[in-house]
Structures are given as C-alpha cells and as structure tokens.
Design an enzyme around this catalytic site. Structure first.
Site, PDB file in Angstrom:
ATOM      1  N   ASN A   1       2.100  -2.578   4.509  1.00 20.83           N
ATOM      2  CA  ASN A   1       3.043  -3.644   4.865  1.00 20.83           C
ATOM      3  C   ASN A   1       3.442  -3.577   6.335  1.00 20.83           C
ATOM      4  O   ASN A   1       3.519  -4.599   7.021  1.00 20.83           O
ATOM      5  CB  ASN A   1       4.294  -3.557   3.992  1.00 20.83           C
ATOM      6  CG  ASN A   1       4.098  -4.209   2.626  1.00 20.83           C
ATOM      7  OD1 ASN A   1       3.244  -5.077   2.469  1.00 20.83           O
ATOM      8  ND2 ASN A   1       4.885  -3.792   1.651  1.00 20.83           N
TER       9      ASN A   1
ATOM     10  N   GLU B   1       5.029  -1.330  -5.764  1.00 21.80           N
ATOM     11  CA  GLU B   1       3.610  -0.993  -5.869  1.00 21.80           C
ATOM     12  C   GLU B   1       3.338  -0.080  -7.065  1.00 21.80           C
ATOM     13  O   GLU B   1       2.319   0.601  -7.131  1.00 21.80           O
ATOM     14  CB  GLU B   1       3.112  -0.322  -4.582  1.00 21.80           C
ATOM     15  CG  GLU B   1       3.730   1.022  -4.264  1.00 21.80           C
ATOM     16  CD  GLU B   1       5.015   0.923  -3.432  1.00 21.80           C
ATOM     17  OE1 GLU B   1       5.351   1.918  -2.762  1.00 21.80           O
ATOM     18  OE2 GLU B   1       5.666  -0.132  -3.451  1.00 21.80           O
TER      19      GLU B   1
END
Length: 410
Positions: free
Chosen positions: A300, A334
């Site tokens: 990210n 995640e």
C-alpha cells in the site's frame, strides 16, 4: 460462459423497432433479430433458431395476427406487443399459448416485454413442485409453468410432497392445493415453515373452496401467496413471478449483507454465524486456517491503496478457486480464513500447494510477488471463537518464525 439467445422482433414501426433493439441489446445474452413484416419473419424462422419472440399483431402483409400462429407453430415463446387493447383478442391469444399480451401505452410497456423474455432465462433452472390430487388441474398448472420454462415436478399428496422436498434441495417453489390427501395444503405449509431449511422455499396455495379466511390462513402460516380456483393465465403467471422475484430480492439483500464487496468472499459476520452453526452440528473432522499476506502495508505504501485493493481482490479469487468446497472469508484487512469440513492433514496438504502457487505468481499490472503466513488449528477446544483464537496464535507464530510458512497444531 452463458449461451447467447436470439430474440426475434417483428414490428413495422421504425421507432418501436429501434426502442426494442436498444433495450434487448442492453442484455449481453440477447441477440436481437429485427423484422418489419410477416414474410421477412417467416424467412428468418426457416433459417435460424430463436429463444423467444416479441411481435406486433398488425403487420403490413399480415394484419390479423398471423405472425403469432407462425411463431407458436415453431414452439417459440411469444410476447405480443400491440397498439390496441382488445379484451376478447387478449383472451384468445393467451388461450393459444402466448406468454403475455402487452399494449404500447408507455415506455414501461417495452421494458415489461423485455422483462418477460429475461424471466424465461432465469426460470430455466428453477424447479417447481406441484402438489395437486386432480390430474386435470395438475396438467393445467404444469402447462402454465412450462410456458415460462420452469422445470416441473408433480406429486398428488402432501406426504409425497414432503418426501420430494427432503430429497431434492434444488426445488425453489411449491404450488400446493389445499385439499390434497394425507397432509393438506395448509398443514404442509405449517410443517415446512417450522423447518429453517425451507425458509427460502416459495409457497403458493391453491383452493377451489373457502373464502378470504382460507387465503389469510395460508399466508399467516407462511405461504407467499394464495390463488382461488379457477384462475386465469395472467393472474397465475403474475403471482408466480412476483413471489419468485420477491424471494430473489430477499436472497440478494441477504447475500450482500454477508459478502465482502472487494473480494466477493463471505465476510467476518457470516463466518462467525456459519462457524458457530457448523461447530454445533460437527460430527466429523474439521479444521480452521487463518492466512495473512506478508508485508502488505509495504504494498500500500509503495504502490497505493488502489493497487493494494486490486491485489486483495485477485488473491480472494485465487482462494475461492483453490478451496471451492470450503468456507472462505475475508476476516479483515489482509487476513483471510478457511473453515474446512475435513481433517487437518488434508487442509494442510492443500495449503502447501496453494502457497507454492502463490510464490510463483505476480499480482496486478505492477507484477507484485506475494507470500502469506498461515495458522492452522485442527483441535476442538471449545467455542468457535476459541478455535479462531488458536488459529490466530499459530498465525502469529508463523509470522515470528520468518513468514511464508504454515504453523499448525497437528
């Protein structure tokens, strides 16, 4: 990949033809074939096969609805779309076997015609159980349902209906006469609605007797609708389709509430509910795995959240593909979970294969390589929440031991 269907449209008005062509083309399953007269349609019918037809009654070379007879002769489901409303003509056409008689009095008329054809595709896989002790009435109901491409199963008493529903979980709708033998229609509804397994079964009651009290009685017992005999084609089709679509809407809403919008996997809430339910019924081996993508924050931070989301969505699809017979969910961020109705060794072996494929794959247009860590719990240690905590503890050990590995309590 779903099969494309050719839809024959016979209409002499260029404006109406353009509208129908546009609306049909919005559905990727439809291939509109446009004709402006009877003779053109006749040639097309000789050359090609069609899934359904939408036709006007008054054509330049066939002004008295001859096109309907031609289409029905080919056993093609037919929707009549006409500028004139004639009740006697409507009844005669419905008796012939047309699906619907629609007047061109608003834009909704065109949308409705398309909706009728779209419903045919949806109905092809829908099983309907008809519980009716009169052979003539059963045959009539079957004919009406088969017009709309339903898959019909017939029984003549309530006990047989119950047995068939227990045996075939694919039955989506029950149409039951009140006066069937052994278990009457009303009692049948009550028995089915007391079983959570049949909560999504669409039930329509029928009766030639009784007043509005019987209708209310059926619906209060859990029926979706009730029809008093004799009924006409249009009313029957409208009630059946309306009840089915209402149930489909409820199932869609429920599915949205239970699905993670990014990965399309089940979400954490559903996972807890289903896990608790399964654990209460479990009488054989089961196991739970918790997976966490390694160093996902770096993805990210380096590539941005849009790329990160694409990766998660892709990874979720891979998980669903690798474990199609198991409950796979996005637990959060995640983290993902797998609940398997198999022993721990079988799931461990399949996880090893999955991790091997993962190491060899590159995700998104940025060609990102990923690994993941897994905690696998196979021990019954109390509640479902305790099982998740155990898998989470093992996942933490896998992370601490260097990531890209499986730690289990086998």
């Amino acid at each position: 990949m779903m099969l494309e269907r050719k839809i024959l449209v016979v209409e002499d008005s260029p404006v109406v033809l353009k509208v129908l062509n546009h609306l049909l083309s919005q559905n990727p399953l439809f291939i509109p074939v446009l004709c402006t007269c009877y003779d053109q349609a006749r040639r097309k019918l000789e050359e090609e096969s069609f899934f359904a037809a939408i036709v006007d009654l008054n054509l330049p070379d066939a002004e008295n609805g001859e096109i309907v007879d031609l289409v029905l002769l080919k056993q093609i489901p037919c929707v009549v779309l006409t500028g004139n409303f004639d009740d006697d003509l409507r009844i005669s056409l419905l008796d012939k076997g047309v699906l619907d008689y629609i007047t061109k009095d608003s834009r909704y008329s065109f949308n409705h015609a398309i909706k009728v054809v779209e419903r045919l595709i949806k109905n092809e896989g829908v099983k309907v159980l008809v519980a009716e002790d009169s052979a003539a009435n059963s045959q009539f109901v079957r004919a009406l349902l088969e017009q709309y491409r339903f898959n019909v199963i017939e029984v003549d008493n309530g006990q047989e209906a119950l047995a068939k529903l227990e045996e075939d979980s694919g039955i989506r709708m029950l149409i039951a006469d009140h006066n069937i033998a052994l278990v009457n229609g009303y009692e049948l509804v009550r028995m089915l609605r007391s079983n959570a397994r049949f909560q999504d079964l669409v039930i329509i009651g029928l009766s030639a007797e009784g007043d509005s009290a019987l209708s209310a009685k059926f619906i209060k017992a859990g029926a979706n609708d009730f029809l008093k005999k004799p009924f006409y084609h249009e009313e029957f089709h409208c009630r059946v389709v309306h009840s089915l679509e209402a149930q489909e809407m409820l199932e869609t809403i429920r599915d949205l509430a239970n699905t993670d919008p990014l990965t399309k996997l089940k979400n954490r809430r559903f996972f807890f509910e289903e896990g608790e339910r399964y654990l209460r019924k479990a009488n054989a081996g089961f196991s739970l795995a918790m997976l966490d993508l390694d160093h996902f924050k770096v993805i990210n931070d380096t590539y941005g959240h849009m790329i990160g989301d694409d990766l998660l969505a892709s990874f979720g699809g891979d998980m669903q593909g690798a474990f199609p017979d198991m409950l796979v969910c996005r637990f959060g961020g995640e983290e993902f979970c797998i609940l398997a109705k198999v022993c721990g060794q079988e799931l461990l072996d399949r996880l090893k294969v999955f991790l091997g494929h993962l190491r060899a794959k590159e995700y998104t247009g940025a060609k990102i390589s990923m690994t993941c860590s897994v905690g696998l719990s196979c021990q019954s240690i109390g509640s479902f929440e305790d099982l998740i905590k155990q898998a989470d503890r093992l996942l933490y050990e896998a992370k601490r031991a260097g990531r890209d590995r499986i730690i289990s309590d086998l």
